[in-house]
Design an enzyme around this catalytic site. Sequence first.
Site, PDB file in Angstrom:
ATOM      1  N   TYR A  57       0.847  -1.196   0.000  1.00 22.03           N
ATOM      2  CA  TYR A  57       0.000   0.000   0.000  1.00 22.03           C
ATOM      3  C   TYR A  57       0.876   1.237   0.000  1.00 22.03           C
ATOM      4  CZ  TYR A  57      -4.937  -0.962   0.227  1.00 22.03           C
ATOM      5  OH  TYR A  57      -6.221  -1.280  -0.108  1.00 22.03           O
ATOM      6  N   GLU A  59      -0.614   4.839  -0.443  1.00 24.73           N
ATOM      7  CA  GLU A  59      -1.434   6.028  -0.710  1.00 24.73           C
ATOM      8  C   GLU A  59      -0.593   7.290  -0.586  1.00 24.73           C
ATOM      9  OE1 GLU A  59      -3.777   3.889   1.541  1.00 24.73           O
ATOM     10  OE2 GLU A  59      -5.742   4.415   0.695  1.00 24.73           O
ATOM     11  N   ASP A 203      -7.565  12.796 -25.034  1.00 25.88           N
ATOM     12  CA  ASP A 203      -7.535  11.402 -24.594  1.00 25.88           C
ATOM     13  C   ASP A 203      -6.853  10.607 -25.704  1.00 25.88           C
ATOM     14  OD1 ASP A 203      -8.027   8.744 -24.083  1.00 25.88           O
ATOM     15  OD2 ASP A 203     -10.096   9.044 -23.422  1.00 25.88           O
ATOM     16  N   LYS A 232      -2.565  -0.128 -24.712  1.00 28.14           N
ATOM     17  CA  LYS A 232      -2.972  -0.238 -26.122  1.00 28.14           C
ATOM     18  C   LYS A 232      -1.715  -0.120 -26.993  1.00 28.14           C
ATOM     19  CE  LYS A 232      -7.741   1.263 -25.323  1.00 28.14           C
ATOM     20  NZ  LYS A 232      -7.946   2.073 -24.112  1.00 28.14           N
TER      21      LYS A 232
HETATM   22  N1  DSN Z   1     -12.464  -0.244 -24.510  1.00 27.95           N
HETATM   23  C1  DSN Z   1     -11.591   0.591 -25.298  1.00 27.95           C
HETATM   24  C2  DSN Z   1     -11.647   0.263 -26.734  1.00 27.95           C
HETATM   25  O1  DSN Z   1     -11.792  -0.901 -27.048  1.00 27.95           O
HETATM   26  O2  DSN Z   1     -11.502   1.127 -27.571  1.00 27.95           O
HETATM   27  C3  DSN Z   1     -11.877   2.013 -25.063  1.00 27.95           C
HETATM   28  O3  DSN Z   1     -11.756   2.275 -23.719  1.00 27.95           O
END
Ligand code: DSN
Length: 420
Positions: A57, A59, A203, A232
């Site tokens: 932890y 915080e 974003d 991603k």
């Molecule tokens: N779930 C994501 C996507 O597949 O684009 C977006 O947050």
Amino acid sequence: MATQEHDPALATVDPEIARLIYEENVRERDTIRLIPSENYASRAVLEACGSVLANKYSEGYPRKRYYEGQEVIDQVEELARQRVQALFGAEHVNVQPYSGSPANLAVYLAFCKPGDTIMGLGLPSGGHLTHGHSVSITGLFFKSVPYGVHKDTHRIDMDEVRSLAKEHRPRLLWAGTTAYPRQLDWAAFRSIADEVGAILAADIAHISGLVVGGVHPSPIPFADVVTSTTHKTFRGPRGGMILCKKEHANALDRAVFPGLQGGPHNHATAGIAVAAREASTEAFKAYARQVVDNARVLAEALASRGFRLITGGTDNHLILFDVTDKGTTGKIAAQAMARAGLVGNYNSIPFDPRKPFDPSGVRIGTPAITSRGMGPSEMEKIATWIDQVVAAPGDEDCIRRIATEVTELCRGFPAPGILI
Ligand code: DSN
């Protein structure tokens, strides 16, 4: 020291979960991952995530914690922050958000009050739930004014963004997408935000790896705040990050903790640090270029087979195509593709006359297949297979044949992080 007897391995403690993890390894190894928001984290990233850092932890922030015993964790978080800061050239970085949605909620908490007007690209046009969609907390607690894409080009209609912004004077303007195959014009968003006195939030969850790799313009010089997931195109662990101007650092840090979250996920923070180190290499730049090149080749190969591509093509990692004029629906096509080992997702297209649960489109992308080292000739093969499946989504013999060919192809392109 723990022996196997005192601390037995997963397969001994929980054979069911061990078996399921093995099966997921097999699935990820033997299928072609086309969901544009997915990727393969490296073994190094996965090792960091599966470490004892998960036990702690912490915080607070480095040197300002509410628990003792932070001598290691502080260094991990500092490394992650410094590396991300250097990669993007950001003034301030927070690597604690649990994922993209909490990162975006922190932006609301830092800048808005309930009831404030916010603007973002509508979900049906390729935006994200957290940019004000009606069923999201962001659409329930704020007055959301979505903008859309142009009815002919399906590109973001900057004239509409400007006129809606002038009419509604949003406190917060989002620029970011989840199903949009084109680059974003950060300068245009900045000038609209300036005209109406809005905070501009970019974003870049889908494209952060492309930004680092130099194949998508960076929002850093334009946006007040930039959010992203880390799993991603960035190819890290599941997580989130916020990058911002110094003047907003305190507000955003306080919004993440104590505003929204408790203890950060230190194992994920370590994974982000490792991913940032990997992303600082020439090899990662080459990867990002190949993601975009592969997407272009795949898009052209689909177009030449008669697919109607939304916006006519792509200049990022993502392709969205309509399957209704091929005589099927998005859901039927995506499910048949998945049975053939071509795993994408069904997706609404702009102005879709069909419902989101069985829309007109399929969304695919090249981040994961490029991580496996696939290139233009594999894109041609994938387009051929997609074409065959979409033409006959009920032809299970054809689907089985393609699934076998897909697995054979995958064997030649080992996926990062898959250990079997
Ligand atoms: N779930 C994501 C996507 O597949 O684009 C977006 O947050």
